[in-house]
Design a protein around this motif. Structure first.
Motif, PDB file in Angstrom:
ATOM      1  N   ASN A  66      22.147 -44.565  54.031  1.00 46.27           N
ATOM      2  CA  ASN A  66      22.056 -45.329  52.792  1.00 46.27           C
ATOM      3  C   ASN A  66      22.282 -44.379  51.620  1.00 46.27           C
ATOM      4  O   ASN A  66      21.355 -43.739  51.123  1.00 46.27           O
ATOM      5  N   ASN A  67      23.523 -44.280  51.204  1.00 46.16           N
ATOM      6  CA  ASN A  67      23.909 -43.337  50.163  1.00 46.16           C
ATOM      7  C   ASN A  67      24.275 -44.005  48.845  1.00 46.16           C
ATOM      8  O   ASN A  67      24.078 -43.418  47.781  1.00 46.16           O
ATOM      9  N   ALA A  68      24.810 -45.219  48.890  1.00 51.16           N
ATOM     10  CA  ALA A  68      25.341 -45.859  47.692  1.00 51.16           C
ATOM     11  C   ALA A  68      24.285 -45.959  46.594  1.00 51.16           C
ATOM     12  O   ALA A  68      23.117 -46.268  46.870  1.00 51.16           O
ATOM     13  N   GLY A  69      24.673 -45.679  45.362  1.00 52.78           N
ATOM     14  CA  GLY A  69      23.730 -45.752  44.254  1.00 52.78           C
ATOM     15  C   GLY A  69      24.438 -45.770  42.912  1.00 52.78           C
ATOM     16  O   GLY A  69      25.661 -45.605  42.827  1.00 52.78           O
ATOM     17  N   ILE A  70      23.648 -45.965  41.872  1.00 55.94           N
ATOM     18  CA  ILE A  70      24.167 -45.970  40.505  1.00 55.94           C
ATOM     19  C   ILE A  70      23.180 -45.227  39.611  1.00 55.94           C
ATOM     20  O   ILE A  70      22.043 -44.960  40.005  1.00 55.94           O
ATOM     21  N   SER A  71      23.623 -44.894  38.412  1.00 52.69           N
ATOM     22  CA  SER A  71      22.725 -44.344  37.400  1.00 52.69           C
ATOM     23  C   SER A  71      23.148 -44.922  36.056  1.00 52.69           C
ATOM     24  O   SER A  71      24.261 -44.669  35.595  1.00 52.69           O
ATOM     25  N   ALA A  94      13.219 -46.477  40.358  1.00 58.58           N
ATOM     26  CA  ALA A  94      13.877 -47.058  41.529  1.00 58.58           C
ATOM     27  C   ALA A  94      13.889 -46.092  42.707  1.00 58.58           C
ATOM     28  O   ALA A  94      13.681 -46.492  43.864  1.00 58.58           O
ATOM     29  N   LYS A  95      14.116 -44.809  42.434  1.00 60.23           N
ATOM     30  CA  LYS A  95      14.135 -43.822  43.518  1.00 60.23           C
ATOM     31  C   LYS A  95      12.730 -43.576  44.065  1.00 60.23           C
ATOM     32  O   LYS A  95      12.550 -43.324  45.263  1.00 60.23           O
ATOM     33  N   THR A  96      11.718 -43.656  43.194  1.00 59.21           N
ATOM     34  CA  THR A  96      10.345 -43.521  43.676  1.00 59.21           C
ATOM     35  C   THR A  96       9.987 -44.683  44.594  1.00 59.21           C
ATOM     36  O   THR A  96       9.355 -44.499  45.642  1.00 59.21           O
ATOM     37  N   ALA A  97      10.398 -45.887  44.208  1.00 57.44           N
ATOM     38  CA  ALA A  97      10.172 -47.051  45.059  1.00 57.44           C
ATOM     39  C   ALA A  97      10.893 -46.888  46.392  1.00 57.44           C
ATOM     40  O   ALA A  97      10.361 -47.235  47.457  1.00 57.44           O
ATOM     41  N   SER A  98      12.093 -46.340  46.351  1.00 59.74           N
ATOM     42  CA  SER A  98      12.867 -46.132  47.577  1.00 59.74           C
ATOM     43  C   SER A  98      12.215 -45.072  48.464  1.00 59.74           C
ATOM     44  O   SER A  98      12.266 -45.161  49.700  1.00 59.74           O
ATOM     45  N   TRP A  99      11.594 -44.072  47.856  1.00 59.12           N
ATOM     46  CA  TRP A  99      10.860 -43.059  48.631  1.00 59.12           C
ATOM     47  C   TRP A  99       9.695 -43.702  49.381  1.00 59.12           C
ATOM     48  O   TRP A  99       9.507 -43.472  50.582  1.00 59.12           O
ATOM     49  N   ALA A 100       8.925 -44.529  48.680  1.00 58.14           N
ATOM     50  CA  ALA A 100       7.807 -45.222  49.334  1.00 58.14           C
ATOM     51  C   ALA A 100       8.324 -46.130  50.452  1.00 58.14           C
ATOM     52  O   ALA A 100       7.742 -46.179  51.548  1.00 58.14           O
ATOM     53  N   MET A 101       9.403 -46.833  50.182  1.00 51.98           N
ATOM     54  CA  MET A 101       9.989 -47.711  51.191  1.00 51.98           C
ATOM     55  C   MET A 101      10.418 -46.911  52.421  1.00 51.98           C
ATOM     56  O   MET A 101      10.205 -47.327  53.565  1.00 51.98           O
ATOM     57  N   THR A 102      11.013 -45.747  52.200  1.00 53.37           N
ATOM     58  CA  THR A 102      11.452 -44.895  53.313  1.00 53.37           C
ATOM     59  C   THR A 102      10.274 -44.515  54.194  1.00 53.37           C
ATOM     60  O   THR A 102      10.356 -44.584  55.431  1.00 53.37           O
ATOM     61  N   ASN A 103       9.168 -44.122  53.577  1.00 49.34           N
ATOM     62  CA  ASN A 103       7.989 -43.716  54.343  1.00 49.34           C
ATOM     63  C   ASN A 103       7.373 -44.877  55.121  1.00 49.34           C
ATOM     64  O   ASN A 103       6.866 -44.699  56.241  1.00 49.34           O
ATOM     65  N   LEU A 104       7.417 -46.064  54.543  1.00 49.74           N
ATOM     66  CA  LEU A 104       6.865 -47.237  55.216  1.00 49.74           C
ATOM     67  C   LEU A 104       7.761 -47.711  56.362  1.00 49.74           C
ATOM     68  O   LEU A 104       7.282 -48.004  57.464  1.00 49.74           O
ATOM     69  N   VAL A 105       9.051 -47.760  56.103  1.00 48.08           N
ATOM     70  CA  VAL A 105       9.995 -48.214  57.128  1.00 48.08           C
ATOM     71  C   VAL A 105      10.012 -47.242  58.310  1.00 48.08           C
ATOM     72  O   VAL A 105      10.179 -47.651  59.466  1.00 48.08           O
ATOM     73  N   ARG A 106       9.819 -45.951  58.019  1.00 50.56           N
ATOM     74  CA  ARG A 106       9.762 -44.964  59.104  1.00 50.56           C
ATOM     75  C   ARG A 106       8.688 -45.341  60.124  1.00 50.56           C
ATOM     76  O   ARG A 106       8.901 -45.278  61.336  1.00 50.56           O
ATOM     77  N   GLN A 107       7.527 -45.746  59.620  1.00 54.38           N
ATOM     78  CA  GLN A 107       6.417 -46.102  60.508  1.00 54.38           C
ATOM     79  C   GLN A 107       6.721 -47.376  61.301  1.00 54.38           C
ATOM     80  O   GLN A 107       6.352 -47.485  62.480  1.00 54.38           O
ATOM     81  N   GLN A 108       7.405 -48.320  60.673  1.00 53.51           N
ATOM     82  CA  GLN A 108       7.707 -49.578  61.361  1.00 53.51           C
ATOM     83  C   GLN A 108       8.794 -49.429  62.412  1.00 53.51           C
ATOM     84  O   GLN A 108       8.762 -50.106  63.439  1.00 53.51           O
ATOM     85  N   ILE A 144      17.867 -51.956  34.036  1.00 60.02           N
ATOM     86  CA  ILE A 144      16.674 -51.556  34.792  1.00 60.02           C
ATOM     87  C   ILE A 144      16.602 -52.352  36.089  1.00 60.02           C
ATOM     88  O   ILE A 144      16.359 -51.800  37.171  1.00 60.02           O
ATOM     89  N   ARG A 145      16.828 -53.654  35.995  1.00 61.28           N
ATOM     90  CA  ARG A 145      16.808 -54.506  37.185  1.00 61.28           C
ATOM     91  C   ARG A 145      17.936 -54.114  38.149  1.00 61.28           C
ATOM     92  O   ARG A 145      17.747 -54.112  39.373  1.00 61.28           O
ATOM     93  N   ARG A 146      19.100 -53.752  37.608  1.00 61.59           N
ATOM     94  CA  ARG A 146      20.237 -53.383  38.456  1.00 61.59           C
ATOM     95  C   ARG A 146      19.934 -52.106  39.249  1.00 61.59           C
ATOM     96  O   ARG A 146      20.314 -51.974  40.412  1.00 61.59           O
ATOM     97  N   GLU A 147      19.250 -51.154  38.612  1.00 62.12           N
ATOM     98  CA  GLU A 147      18.868 -49.921  39.315  1.00 62.12           C
ATOM     99  C   GLU A 147      17.927 -50.256  40.483  1.00 62.12           C
ATOM    100  O   GLU A 147      18.089 -49.756  41.597  1.00 62.12           O
ATOM    101  N   MET A 148      16.914 -51.096  40.215  1.00 62.95           N
ATOM    102  CA  MET A 148      15.964 -51.445  41.270  1.00 62.95           C
ATOM    103  C   MET A 148      16.652 -52.268  42.362  1.00 62.95           C
ATOM    104  O   MET A 148      16.389 -52.061  43.561  1.00 62.95           O
ATOM    105  N   ASP A 149      17.529 -53.169  41.975  1.00 62.50           N
ATOM    106  CA  ASP A 149      18.259 -53.968  42.958  1.00 62.50           C
ATOM    107  C   ASP A 149      19.117 -53.087  43.860  1.00 62.50           C
ATOM    108  O   ASP A 149      19.279 -53.364  45.057  1.00 62.50           O
ATOM    109  N   THR A 150      19.677 -52.033  43.291  1.00 61.42           N
ATOM    110  CA  THR A 150      20.552 -51.143  44.065  1.00 61.42           C
ATOM    111  C   THR A 150      19.746 -50.204  44.954  1.00 61.42           C
ATOM    112  O   THR A 150      19.901 -50.200  46.180  1.00 61.42           O
ATOM    113  N   HIS A 151      18.884 -49.399  44.337  1.00 66.00           N
ATOM    114  CA  HIS A 151      18.219 -48.320  45.074  1.00 66.00           C
ATOM    115  C   HIS A 151      17.083 -48.803  45.965  1.00 66.00           C
ATOM    116  O   HIS A 151      16.822 -48.177  46.997  1.00 66.00           O
ATOM    117  N   TYR A 152      16.424 -49.877  45.560  1.00 68.13           N
ATOM    118  CA  TYR A 152      15.296 -50.359  46.363  1.00 68.13           C
ATOM    119  C   TYR A 152      15.671 -51.593  47.183  1.00 68.13           C
ATOM    120  O   TYR A 152      15.780 -51.532  48.401  1.00 68.13           O
TER     121      TYR A 152
END
Length: 225
Positions: free
Chosen positions: A77-82, A146-160, A95-103
């Protein structure tokens, strides 16, 4: 988990340029089969790669990509925007577009491909995160959040996904010598090809958190302070 890259079937989002292109190039050089995705697949010009349409803002394209790449064992999962948008006073649509993309976009792609990887005997997911998951700059508020949210998501999905034989890793890196960081001085940027090689080596060894540069290493160490 040890991932054999030479026999991997990889899906790399945002493969038409920047770090995504370097990931696709490295994987092809190591013997992997590569689906190189982009919003406009005609923009992918990597010999040996299979261009595939995938738009993080288009659920139908995500589902179709998972259907086409039904033999996948590795998702990057590499695609992103800034958008360079602050949280207060910045354009809320950006702001919403960043969260929609990265998270949300990254999560939706992961949800679509998790059953594919599981059906193929397991595999790995690598999420490209950022030093800004840990360092929060007001002028880059939307990106950092958005990247912080994606970090948390990564850690949670890893466990699942671990019980399903799917290893999930996060890559933290500062500025890269790509279009997104064109305004950053050259001596502050890492070579994307070197970062891709480092990340793939670490992923193959089963590392859960991959830190690609000194800036990210220092930021991680400072969290406990």
């Amino acid at each position: 988990m040890n991932l054999e890259l030479a026999t991997a079937v990889a899906v790399v989002t945002g493969s038409n340029r920047g770090l995504g292109r370097r990931f696709a190039e490295q994987l092809l050089a190591r013997g992997a089969k590569v689906y190189a995705t982009a919003r406009r697949p005609e923009a992918v010009d990597l010999p040996g790669a299979i261009p595939l349409r995938l738009d993080l803002g288009d659920s139908e394209s995500i589902a179709e990509a998972a259907r086409v790449a039904a033999d996948a064992t590795l998702l990057i999962n590499n695609a992103g925007i800034s958008t360079m948008t602050p949280l207060i006073g910045g354009d809320f649509a950006d702001i919403r577009r960043e969260m929609d993309t990265h998270y949300f976009g990254t999560l939706e792609v992961t949800r679509a491909f998790a059953p594919v990887l599981e059906a193929n005997g397991g595999g790995a997911v690598l999420n490209v995160l950022s030093v800004l998951s840990w360092v929060h700059l007001p002028d880059l508020g939307a990106y950092s959040a958005a990247k912080t949210a994606s970090w948390a998501m990564t850690n949670l999905v890893r466990q699942q996904l671990a019980p399903k034989g799917i290893h999930v890793a996060g890559l933290h890196v500062g500025y890269l010598d790509t279009d997104m960081a064109a305004s950053v001085p050259a001596d502050q940027k890492s070579d994307p090809g070197e970062v891709a090689a480092l990340a793939l080596d670490a992923l193959a060894k089963g590392e859960p958190e991959i830190i690609a540069d000194d800036l990210s290493r220092q930021a991680k160490a400072a969290l406990s302070a």
